[in-house]
Write a protein that holds these residues in place. Structure first.
Motif, PDB file in Angstrom:
ATOM      1  N   PHE A 144      63.946  25.519  -2.179  1.00 35.84           N
ATOM      2  CA  PHE A 144      63.975  26.889  -1.680  1.00 35.84           C
ATOM      3  C   PHE A 144      64.314  27.863  -2.804  1.00 35.84           C
ATOM      4  O   PHE A 144      63.699  28.924  -2.920  1.00 35.84           O
ATOM      5  CB  PHE A 144      64.970  27.047  -0.526  1.00 35.84           C
ATOM      6  CG  PHE A 144      64.940  28.427   0.064  1.00 35.84           C
ATOM      7  CD1 PHE A 144      64.013  28.759   1.033  1.00 35.84           C
ATOM      8  CD2 PHE A 144      65.829  29.394  -0.358  1.00 35.84           C
ATOM      9  CE1 PHE A 144      63.972  30.049   1.567  1.00 35.84           C
ATOM     10  CE2 PHE A 144      65.799  30.675   0.172  1.00 35.84           C
ATOM     11  CZ  PHE A 144      64.861  31.007   1.143  1.00 35.84           C
ATOM     12  N   LYS A 203      61.293  28.260  -5.020  1.00 36.97           N
ATOM     13  CA  LYS A 203      60.063  28.735  -4.374  1.00 36.97           C
ATOM     14  C   LYS A 203      60.206  30.054  -3.627  1.00 36.97           C
ATOM     15  O   LYS A 203      59.256  30.817  -3.549  1.00 36.97           O
ATOM     16  CB  LYS A 203      59.533  27.668  -3.422  1.00 36.97           C
ATOM     17  CG  LYS A 203      59.037  26.436  -4.159  1.00 36.97           C
ATOM     18  CD  LYS A 203      58.547  25.375  -3.206  1.00 36.97           C
ATOM     19  CE  LYS A 203      58.102  24.160  -4.013  1.00 36.97           C
ATOM     20  NZ  LYS A 203      57.815  23.022  -3.173  1.00 36.97           N
ATOM     21  N   LYS A 204      61.400  30.330  -3.037  1.00 42.15           N
ATOM     22  CA  LYS A 204      61.486  31.478  -2.144  1.00 42.15           C
ATOM     23  C   LYS A 204      62.714  32.370  -2.295  1.00 42.15           C
ATOM     24  O   LYS A 204      62.664  33.541  -1.948  1.00 42.15           O
ATOM     25  CB  LYS A 204      61.450  30.996  -0.689  1.00 42.15           C
ATOM     26  CG  LYS A 204      60.162  30.336  -0.293  1.00 42.15           C
ATOM     27  CD  LYS A 204      60.213  29.906   1.160  1.00 42.15           C
ATOM     28  CE  LYS A 204      58.937  29.178   1.566  1.00 42.15           C
ATOM     29  NZ  LYS A 204      59.030  28.672   2.942  1.00 42.15           N
ATOM     30  N   SER A 205      63.826  31.855  -2.716  1.00 43.55           N
ATOM     31  CA  SER A 205      65.088  32.605  -2.653  1.00 43.55           C
ATOM     32  C   SER A 205      65.076  33.854  -3.538  1.00 43.55           C
ATOM     33  O   SER A 205      64.913  33.775  -4.751  1.00 43.55           O
ATOM     34  CB  SER A 205      66.258  31.712  -3.064  1.00 43.55           C
ATOM     35  OG  SER A 205      67.438  32.475  -3.157  1.00 43.55           O
ATOM     36  N   LYS A 206      65.280  34.996  -2.897  1.00 44.17           N
ATOM     37  CA  LYS A 206      65.383  36.258  -3.631  1.00 44.17           C
ATOM     38  C   LYS A 206      66.661  36.291  -4.457  1.00 44.17           C
ATOM     39  O   LYS A 206      66.688  36.805  -5.568  1.00 44.17           O
ATOM     40  CB  LYS A 206      65.336  37.431  -2.661  1.00 44.17           C
ATOM     41  CG  LYS A 206      63.988  37.609  -2.010  1.00 44.17           C
ATOM     42  CD  LYS A 206      64.001  38.734  -1.010  1.00 44.17           C
ATOM     43  CE  LYS A 206      62.640  38.805  -0.325  1.00 44.17           C
ATOM     44  NZ  LYS A 206      62.690  39.564   0.901  1.00 44.17           N
TER      45      LYS A 206
END
Length: 167
Positions: A53, A56-59
């Motif tokens: 995560f 790939k995605k965590s701001k």
């Protein structure tokens, strides 16, 4: 030793941790604990979820990486998330490969994947010690193997930090 890039380093071949000697005892303990605690989780399923995560995605993770690159004075590809993460991974990889206080055998074995693991451990260390409210929620998420809750806490902390910086 005081000639470390950060506050501490782990020398795998010697199973030795080096810590800056100018830190006080509490700082030394916390530095080792928070970073190495995440490495201990690497064999757990939750770690894989958290790792994937983050990359790939965590701001929050992206903001952390951008701040670290800026702090280090490193030129990086600010246009894309992937470019930023790749540039920081390369930076951490080269930092370790060129650290003369780490034995050559360890430097030779160090991989880009190891660099990513170090980045995750550093990031986790940042979010783990962000006040009692967060510590309790992080521990609960770890106990329940709740990767989404753990990641959400990281994003929440990062959002609060960003808001504070704007004030």
């Amino acid at each position: 030793t005081n000639n470390l890039e950060g506050n501490g380093e782990f020398i795998r071949s010697q199973n030795k941790v080096l810590i800056r000697s100018d830190l006080n005892a509490v700082q030394m303990y916390i530095e080792v604990f928070k970073h190495e605690f995440m490495h201990r989780l690497e064999t757990k399923q939750l770690y894989s979820k958290f790792f994937n995560f983050c990359f790939k995605k965590s701001k929050a993770f992206e903001q952390y990486v951008r701040a670290e690159l800026k702090s280090a004075g490193v030129d990086y590809d600010a246009a894309t998330r992937e470019g930023v993460l790749e540039d920081y991974t390369k930076y951490k990889f080269n930092q370790y490969k060129n650290a003369e206080d780490i034995p050559k055998v360890d430097r030779d074995k160090f991989t880009m994947e190891n660099a990513k693991e170090e980045i995750i451990a550093d990031f986790f260390a940042q979010i783990l010690f962000q006040g009692k409210e967060y510590r309790a929620r992080i521990i609960e998420a770890l106990e329940n193997a709740d990767g989404e809750a753990l990641i959400g806490i990281g994003d929440e902390i990062s959002s609060e930090a960003a808001l504070l910086e704007l004030k």
